[in-house]
Design an enzyme around this catalytic site. Structure first.
Site, PDB file in Angstrom:
ATOM      1  N   LYS A   2      64.749  32.360  31.320  1.00  0.00           N
ATOM      2  CA  LYS A   2      65.841  33.345  31.451  1.00  0.00           C
ATOM      3  C   LYS A   2      65.614  34.347  32.570  1.00  0.00           C
ATOM      4  O   LYS A   2      66.487  34.588  33.382  1.00  0.00           O
ATOM      5  CB  LYS A   2      65.965  34.182  30.165  1.00  0.00           C
ATOM      6  CG  LYS A   2      66.827  33.617  29.104  1.00  0.00           C
ATOM      7  CD  LYS A   2      67.197  34.669  28.048  1.00  0.00           C
ATOM      8  CE  LYS A   2      66.064  35.467  27.470  1.00  0.00           C
ATOM      9  NZ  LYS A   2      65.145  34.730  26.603  1.00  0.00           N
TER      10      LYS A   2
ATOM     11  N   ARG B 249      70.179  39.961  20.862  1.00  0.00           N
ATOM     12  CA  ARG B 249      69.127  39.137  20.264  1.00  0.00           C
ATOM     13  C   ARG B 249      69.461  38.784  18.818  1.00  0.00           C
ATOM     14  O   ARG B 249      68.719  38.043  18.186  1.00  0.00           O
ATOM     15  CB  ARG B 249      67.826  39.913  20.205  1.00  0.00           C
ATOM     16  CG  ARG B 249      66.878  39.969  21.381  1.00  0.00           C
ATOM     17  CD  ARG B 249      66.361  38.689  21.896  1.00  0.00           C
ATOM     18  NE  ARG B 249      64.949  38.668  22.165  1.00  0.00           N
ATOM     19  CZ  ARG B 249      64.404  38.985  23.342  1.00  0.00           C
ATOM     20  NH1 ARG B 249      65.131  39.381  24.346  1.00  0.00           N
ATOM     21  NH2 ARG B 249      63.105  38.875  23.504  1.00  0.00           N
TER      22      ARG B 249
ATOM     23  N   ARG C  26      52.370  31.815  31.863  1.00  0.00           N
ATOM     24  CA  ARG C  26      53.178  32.823  32.557  1.00  0.00           C
ATOM     25  C   ARG C  26      52.304  33.992  33.033  1.00  0.00           C
ATOM     26  O   ARG C  26      51.422  34.463  32.324  1.00  0.00           O
ATOM     27  CB  ARG C  26      54.223  33.331  31.561  1.00  0.00           C
ATOM     28  CG  ARG C  26      55.235  34.235  32.141  1.00  0.00           C
ATOM     29  CD  ARG C  26      56.519  34.111  31.392  1.00  0.00           C
ATOM     30  NE  ARG C  26      56.490  34.791  30.103  1.00  0.00           N
ATOM     31  CZ  ARG C  26      57.573  34.912  29.345  1.00  0.00           C
ATOM     32  NH1 ARG C  26      58.732  34.401  29.733  1.00  0.00           N
ATOM     33  NH2 ARG C  26      57.503  35.523  28.186  1.00  0.00           N
TER      34      ARG C  26
ATOM     35  N   ARG D 164      51.266  39.010  29.930  1.00  0.00           N
ATOM     36  CA  ARG D 164      51.913  39.926  28.992  1.00  0.00           C
ATOM     37  C   ARG D 164      51.174  39.919  27.664  1.00  0.00           C
ATOM     38  O   ARG D 164      50.727  38.882  27.205  1.00  0.00           O
ATOM     39  CB  ARG D 164      53.367  39.495  28.777  1.00  0.00           C
ATOM     40  CG  ARG D 164      54.310  40.135  29.746  1.00  0.00           C
ATOM     41  CD  ARG D 164      55.685  39.550  29.675  1.00  0.00           C
ATOM     42  NE  ARG D 164      56.261  39.517  28.325  1.00  0.00           N
ATOM     43  CZ  ARG D 164      57.510  39.163  28.066  1.00  0.00           C
ATOM     44  NH1 ARG D 164      58.316  38.813  29.047  1.00  0.00           N
ATOM     45  NH2 ARG D 164      57.973  39.149  26.838  1.00  0.00           N
TER      46      ARG D 164
ATOM     47  N   ARG E 224      57.375  35.208  17.954  1.00  0.00           N
ATOM     48  CA  ARG E 224      58.595  35.365  18.763  1.00  0.00           C
ATOM     49  C   ARG E 224      59.526  34.162  18.601  1.00  0.00           C
ATOM     50  O   ARG E 224      60.738  34.299  18.595  1.00  0.00           O
ATOM     51  CB  ARG E 224      58.223  35.577  20.239  1.00  0.00           C
ATOM     52  CG  ARG E 224      57.603  36.968  20.476  1.00  0.00           C
ATOM     53  CD  ARG E 224      56.933  37.079  21.812  1.00  0.00           C
ATOM     54  NE  ARG E 224      57.855  36.939  22.922  1.00  0.00           N
ATOM     55  CZ  ARG E 224      57.490  36.601  24.152  1.00  0.00           C
ATOM     56  NH1 ARG E 224      56.217  36.349  24.414  1.00  0.00           N
ATOM     57  NH2 ARG E 224      58.368  36.519  25.102  1.00  0.00           N
TER      58      ARG E 224
HETATM   59  P1  AMP Z   1      61.667  39.752  26.592  1.00  0.00           P
HETATM   60  O1  AMP Z   1      61.062  40.258  27.837  1.00  0.00           O
HETATM   61  O2  AMP Z   1      63.167  39.609  26.676  1.00  0.00           O
HETATM   62  O3  AMP Z   1      60.999  38.506  26.055  1.00  0.00           O
HETATM   63  O4  AMP Z   1      61.441  40.883  25.466  1.00  0.00           O
HETATM   64  C1  AMP Z   1      60.140  41.276  25.087  1.00  0.00           C
HETATM   65  C2  AMP Z   1      60.197  42.003  23.759  1.00  0.00           C
HETATM   66  O5  AMP Z   1      61.010  43.185  23.884  1.00  0.00           O
HETATM   67  C3  AMP Z   1      60.828  41.219  22.604  1.00  0.00           C
HETATM   68  O6  AMP Z   1      59.904  40.334  21.987  1.00  0.00           O
HETATM   69  C4  AMP Z   1      61.259  42.356  21.679  1.00  0.00           C
HETATM   70  O7  AMP Z   1      60.142  42.904  20.994  1.00  0.00           O
HETATM   71  C5  AMP Z   1      61.733  43.404  22.682  1.00  0.00           C
HETATM   72  N1  AMP Z   1      63.173  43.215  22.977  1.00  0.00           N
HETATM   73  C6  AMP Z   1      63.733  42.813  24.156  1.00  0.00           C
HETATM   74  N2  AMP Z   1      65.053  42.734  24.059  1.00  0.00           N
HETATM   75  C7  AMP Z   1      65.352  43.092  22.775  1.00  0.00           C
HETATM   76  C8  AMP Z   1      66.569  43.196  22.050  1.00  0.00           C
HETATM   77  N3  AMP Z   1      67.754  42.902  22.598  1.00  0.00           N
HETATM   78  N4  AMP Z   1      66.482  43.609  20.746  1.00  0.00           N
HETATM   79  C9  AMP Z   1      65.326  43.923  20.178  1.00  0.00           C
HETATM   80  N5  AMP Z   1      64.137  43.822  20.799  1.00  0.00           N
HETATM   81  C10 AMP Z   1      64.146  43.414  22.094  1.00  0.00           C
END
Ligand code: AMP
Length: 206
Positions: free
Chosen positions: A13, A88, A122, A153, A164
């Site tokens: 993404k 999400r 990653r 990360r 996740r």
């Molecule tokens: P990502 O970089 O999109 O994988 O997001 C990393 C982490 O940020 C996720 O595992 C959640 O803990 C938090 N996060 C990101 N976007 C959201 C969202 N829309 N709602 C809730 N938590 C989020």
């Protein structure tokens, strides 16, 4: 054009979002990036969400929806947006319908078996925000874009990835049906090279 990118963690993404944002001149809004910036800057929000993110769970809906609503009210979002990582779950998707209904929702569909390999390889650059995979790096310690030190990360460890993926299956995957019934869903095959996936996305976006 208001675009949402959906897909499991590690589906590509973030990479596709950067390419789409550049090609279509849309502001790339990644809730994960916004949370991580707040964690690095040790802001009140960052301190509030750090443990949640490190454990692989979702941040509270009210906090996340307010943050996105506020970001989408900025002048650069007047002509549209590209949302990466939001919504999400159904609560967030319904909230988005109220404040900035998407025109197109692209689901990047990947084999869940491939995900772990993709995520554990990653690497990201805290300096320029770039995201890479070790399979495509000649040096997995240095950012090929800006020369910064690449990091892994904290939520990309095998245990957190498992959590996740569970969160994705239970909370985020139901959005595929939600947007299908709204008539805005387009699915692209993410089990492909970056360029091949981007070609499919360009066909969808026209
Ligand atoms: P990502 O970089 O999109 O994988 O997001 C990393 C982490 O940020 C996720 O595992 C959640 O803990 C938090 N996060 C990101 N976007 C959201 C969202 N829309 N709602 C809730 N938590 C989020």
């Amino acid at each position: 054009m208001k675009v949402v990118l959906l897909g499991a963690p590690g589906c590509g993404k973030g990479t596709q979002a950067s390419k789409i944002a550049e090609e279509y001149n849309l502001p790339h809004i990644s809730t994960g990036d916004i949370f991580r910036e707040n964690i690095s800057g040790k802001t009140e929000l960052g301190l509030k969400v750090k443990a949640i993110i490190d454990s692989g769970n979702l941040c509270p809906d009210d906090v996340t929806c307010d943050l996105v609503k506020d970001r989408l009210s900025k002048p650069d979002c007047q002509n549209g947006y590209l949302l990466d990582g939001f919504p999400r779950n159904l609560v967030q998707a319904r909230a988005l319908e109220d404040f900035a209904k998407p025109d197109v929702v692209i689901d990047i569909d990947v084999d869940l078996d491939l995900i772990e390999k993709r995520i554990t390889g990653r690497r990201s650059c805290p300096k320029c925000g770039g995201s890479f995979h070790i399979d495509f790096l000649s040096n997995d310690k240095m950012c090929p874009t800006c020369g910064g030190d690449l990091t892994i990360r904290k939520d990309d460890t095998p245990e957190v990835i498992k959590e996740r993926l569970t969160v994705y299956k239970n909370s985020t995957a139901p959005l595929i049906d939600f947007y299908k019934s709204n008539g805005v869903l387009k699915v692209v095959d993410g089990n492909n090279t970056i360029d091949a996936v981007f070609e499919q996305i360009k066909k969808v976006l026209g």
